[in-house]
Design an enzyme around this catalytic site. Structure first.
Site, mmCIF file in Angstrom:
data_model
loop_
_atom_site.group_PDB
_atom_site.id
_atom_site.type_symbol
_atom_site.label_atom_id
_atom_site.label_comp_id
_atom_site.label_asym_id
_atom_site.label_seq_id
_atom_site.Cartn_x
_atom_site.Cartn_y
_atom_site.Cartn_z
ATOM 1 N N THR A 1 0.829 -1.210 0.000
ATOM 2 C CA THR A 1 0.000 0.000 0.000
ATOM 3 C C THR A 1 0.864 1.262 0.000
ATOM 4 O OG1 THR A 1 -1.469 1.312 1.435
ATOM 5 C CG2 THR A 1 -0.141 -0.332 2.530
ATOM 6 N N ASP A 2 0.306 2.339 -0.523
ATOM 7 C CA ASP A 2 1.025 3.624 -0.487
ATOM 8 C C ASP A 2 1.162 4.158 0.936
ATOM 9 O OD1 ASP A 2 -1.623 4.361 -0.013
ATOM 10 O OD2 ASP A 2 -1.656 5.985 -1.489
ATOM 11 N N GLU A 3 0.394 3.560 1.882
ATOM 12 C CA GLU A 3 0.446 4.078 3.262
ATOM 13 C C GLU A 3 1.809 3.856 3.903
ATOM 14 O OE1 GLU A 3 -3.073 3.731 5.618
ATOM 15 O OE2 GLU A 3 -4.329 3.423 3.858
ATOM 16 N N TYR B 1 -1.341 -0.149 11.187
ATOM 17 C CA TYR B 1 -1.575 -0.814 9.896
ATOM 18 C C TYR B 1 -0.398 -0.601 8.955
ATOM 19 C CZ TYR B 1 -3.298 -1.325 5.085
ATOM 20 O OH TYR B 1 -3.425 -1.667 3.758
ATOM 21 N N LYS C 1 2.302 -3.323 7.305
ATOM 22 C CA LYS C 1 2.470 -3.529 5.853
ATOM 23 C C LYS C 1 3.928 -3.238 5.451
ATOM 24 C CE LYS C 1 -0.269 -4.403 3.122
ATOM 25 N NZ LYS C 1 -0.758 -5.711 2.600
#
Ligand code: NAD
Ligand code: TYD
Length: 341
Positions: A125-127, A153, A157
């Site tokens: 994810t870009d997060e 989160y 990731k």
């Protein structure tokens, strides 16, 4: 033709991906999913009797079960979608995020190594890149933006991505990583912004907007994420990371207003609530690498995609009403109980 183990295939993106693969390629798919609150086999009723599709209930943290699924089905490729995926839940409790997202990824990498499989793709994810400043709109996340994790989160990731890098570097394994921006589309669990707002508007309930509503997200229609993953699987360079995004930044509040307008509802349904702790301000993805090197482009613009999505939730009330009963209600009370008081 490939024989792909799709982990987390009963969730939002995984189930759309399985239908995409069955509809657009000749590959076979085993959907390996433990069916948490977010896993729903109803997402896959249209393909459950397809000869190239099989469901296996199992946990990615269970190495014997993953190994058995790989052996029994002649798996040569793993695509890992399985995850705890909701930031607000990670704030309420991080353990499951570490178990599934980190330990589960480790198990899959160990199986990849031991079985000598031909490809592994980690759906990230870009997060993992943290948050972009508001006053520099020209800045976007590239593949070399430093990892900065602001929520449990994103930390889980990013940890999984780092494990992937280490298995690539140390053992020379065929590992790819994709990092996508926020997805929207059919079958998204109505805890995430767009389906939650559509469901609440249709139910005549207040729409809870966190903080000032000016956080920015870069939205991509889910089928475009699926086509990007297939492109990376087919043409990506082992060991590389590929960003995927829609070049489509929106303030949350503008998305909420758009949904209300499209449903013919008034803005008086908007309720500003207490902000998410540590709320990332802005995400925006630079997708030039996957576009220039691999020739991927999204097929949907936001206008079409949001129309398709809203219509789907209007026409499939039964799907989300069923989903919103049960466990989801407990979560809703825990997350919004204190924010709205
Ligand atoms: P989701 O929460 O809708 O689905 C997750 C699926 O994983 C569920 O079917 C669940 O049952 C399964 N699962 C959870 N723990 C498991 C375990 N231990 N073993 C086997 N299966 C398990 O998630 P999603 O939105 O479809 O996201 C899929 C992936 O894409 C995630 O890895 C997420 O981090 C990533 N991602 C999501 C977005 C987004 O906007 N939704 C954007 C970028 C990346
Ligand atoms: P979300 O869909 O949870 O995705 P993410 O946090 O992974 O980007 O949230 C998208 C944006 O919408 C985020 O800025 C938080 C905000 N939001 C609300 O304002 N209200 C809500 O009820 C939810 C779930 C999210």
């Amino acid at each position: 033709m490939k024989s792909i183990l799709v982990t987390g295939g009963a969730g939002f993106i995984g189930s759309n991906f399985i239908k995409y693969v069955l509809g657009n390629t000749g590959h076979s798919v085993v959907n390996y999913d433990v069916l948490t609150y977010a896993g729903n086999l109803e997402n896959l009723v249209d393909v459950e009797f397809n000869d190239r599709y099989k469901f296996v209930k199992g946990d990615i943290c269970d190495k014997d079960a993953v190994t058995e699924a790989v052996d029994e089905n002649g798996i040569d490729t793993i695509i890992n979608f399985a995850a705890e995926s909701h930031v607000d839940r990670s704030i309420l409790g991080a353990e499951e995020f570490i178990n599934t997202n980190v330990m589960g990824t480790l198990v899959l990498l160990q199986v990849l190594k031991e079985k000598g499989l031909s490809k592994y793709l980690q759906v990230s994810t870009d997060e993992v890149y943290g948050s972009l400043p508001e006053d520099k709109p020209e800045l976007k996340f590239t593949e070399s933006t430093p990892i900065t994790t602001n929520s449990p989160y994103s930390a889980s990731k990013a940890s999984a991505d780092l494990l992937c890098n280490s298995f690539r570097h140390t053992f020379g394994l065929p590992i790819l990583i994709t990092r996508c921006s926020n997805n929207y589309g059919p079958y998204q669990f109505p805890e995430k912004l767009i389906p939650l707002m559509i469901a609440k508007a249709l139910n005549g309930e207040d729409l809870p907007v966190y903080g000032d509503g000016k956080n920015v997200r870069d939205w991509l229609y889910v089928d475009d994420h699926c086509s990007a993953i297939m492109t990376v699987l087919d043409k990506g360079k082992d060991g590389d990371v590929y960003n995927i995004g829609g070049n489509n930044e929106w303030y949350n509040i503008d998305i909420v207003k758009l949904i209300l307008k499209k449903l013919g509802k008034g803005e008086d349904m908007i309720r500003y609530v207490k902000d998410r702790p540590g709320h990332d301000r802005r995400y925006a993805i630079d997708s030039s690498k996957i576009m220039n090197e691999l020739g991927w482009t999204p097929a949907h613009n936001f206008e079409d995609g949001i129309e398709l999505t809203i219509n789907w939730y209007v026409e499939n009330k039964n799907w989300w009403k069923k989903v919103m009963s049960g466990e989801y209600k407990n979560y809703f009370e825990q997350n919004y109980g204190s924010k709205m008081s």
